[in-house]
Write a protein that holds these residues in place. Structure first.
Motif, PDB file in Angstrom:
ATOM      1  N   GLU A  85       0.879  -1.154  -0.120  1.00 59.96           N
ATOM      2  CA  GLU A  85       0.087   0.148  -0.006  1.00 59.96           C
ATOM      3  C   GLU A  85       0.960   1.205   0.000  1.00 59.96           C
ATOM      4  O   GLU A  85       1.756   1.387   0.987  1.00 59.96           O
ATOM      5  N   HIS A  86       0.819   1.966  -0.975  1.00 64.97           N
ATOM      6  CA  HIS A  86       1.694   3.276  -1.094  1.00 64.97           C
ATOM      7  C   HIS A  86       1.074   4.300  -2.009  1.00 64.97           C
ATOM      8  O   HIS A  86       0.215   4.210  -2.655  1.00 64.97           O
ATOM      9  N   THR A  87       1.177   5.438  -1.517  1.00 68.20           N
ATOM     10  CA  THR A  87       0.765   6.906  -2.101  1.00 68.20           C
ATOM     11  C   THR A  87       1.702   7.412  -2.928  1.00 68.20           C
ATOM     12  O   THR A  87       2.951   7.789  -2.178  1.00 68.20           O
ATOM     13  N   ALA A  88       2.095   7.547  -4.083  1.00 66.47           N
ATOM     14  CA  ALA A  88       2.985   8.509  -4.903  1.00 66.47           C
ATOM     15  C   ALA A  88       2.399   9.805  -4.993  1.00 66.47           C
ATOM     16  O   ALA A  88       1.176   9.847  -5.383  1.00 66.47           O
ATOM     17  N   TYR A  89       3.167  11.000  -4.851  1.00 69.00           N
ATOM     18  CA  TYR A  89       2.786  12.368  -5.088  1.00 69.00           C
ATOM     19  C   TYR A  89       3.682  12.916  -6.257  1.00 69.00           C
ATOM     20  O   TYR A  89       4.403  12.087  -6.878  1.00 69.00           O
ATOM     21  N   GLU A  90       3.489  14.193  -6.392  1.00 69.36           N
ATOM     22  CA  GLU A  90       4.141  14.693  -7.436  1.00 69.36           C
ATOM     23  C   GLU A  90       5.686  14.408  -7.732  1.00 69.36           C
ATOM     24  O   GLU A  90       6.398  14.566  -6.746  1.00 69.36           O
TER      25      GLU A  90
END
Length: 250
Positions: A85-90
């Motif tokens: 589970e991972h969130t990638a940002y700009e």
């Protein structure tokens, strides 16, 4: 020419085409499209996706290729059958090796829309059944260098923690003056416009434009007023048929 063959020779920029996914997500696809109906061996497809806050891709299955997602604006939540589970940002990247099979979902983070770039890279036939794998990289982990007239971030290539089973390079380039890109002998590549307006080898080039580069040569990009941003991607072909069947590359 068959759909999965890569044309050879000098080509001109072509505009990407809008694709509406079944989940309601809209993309600007560079290839393959009706305007450019080819894969670019080893690359299966490339597009810029735009996900509204109430849209996204529920859990679905892929196999037979690798995915590189690179965020332009906002954040995207990734969850997969490996337990990641991972969130990638700009300016952050994720790589998925689908191999024999992986399932994943992609949704915008923080209740906000997001957009980014997604590249599918074919796995050579001998590696179609490798174990699925995942890796990500923060903006700070991606090497950035300033040259005369350009700032270049390496998404895939020397110094980046993102690598694939295919020899390739993926650069995020912001040109304020001029910059020359050299495609290695025997490799296939492309440029895709992300922000701003400029020229490539004297031809107008802007947001959503594709320049296929199917011969080893130098490509010179120049900004108009301000800065033009594009990605430059190239890789060594596998010289194997690309057989895409929706989410699978056989």
């Amino acid at each position: 020419m068959a759909r999965n063959e890569t044309p050879r020779g000098r080509e001109e920029p072509v505009a990407g085409r809008t694709v509406q996914h079944g989940t309601g997500v809209q993309s600007n696809r560079a290839f393959p499209t009706e305007a450019y109906p080819h894969h670019l061996d080893p690359f299966v497809l490339f597009e810029r996706f735009y996900i509204d806050p109430d849209k996204g891709f529920p859990m679905h299955t892929h196999k037979g290729f690798e995915i590189v997602s690179y965020m332009i604006e906002g954040g995207m939540e990734h969850e997969d059958s490996l337990g990641v589970e991972h969130t990638a940002y700009e300016d952050e990247a994720m790589r998925i090796t689908t191999g024999r099979e992986i399932s994943h979902s992609e949704f915008p983070a923080d209740g906000r829309a997001c957009n980014g770039l997604q590249l599918w890279v074919n796995l050579p036939r001998a590696k179609k059944d490798v174990e699925p794998d995942y890796v990500d990289a923060s903006a700070a982990e991606l090497p950035t260098e300033t040259h005369d007239g350009a700032t270049v971030t390496t998404v895939v290539g020397e110094g980046s923690p993102i690598d694939l089973h295919t020899e390739m390079a993926y650069l995020d380039v912001r040109v304020s003056d001029t910059w020359t890109w050299s495609v290695p002998d025997g490799w296939t590549g492309f440029l895709y416009g992300v922000e701003g307006e400029g020229t490539v080898d004297g031809d107008a080039f802007g947001v959503g434009d594709l320049l296929p580069v199917t011969d080893a040569r130098d490509v010179t990009a120049a900004a108009d007023d301000g800065t033009v941003r594009f990605v430059a991607v190239a890789g060594r072909p596998h010289d194997e048929p690309i057989q895409q069947r929706g989410p699978f590359v056989l």
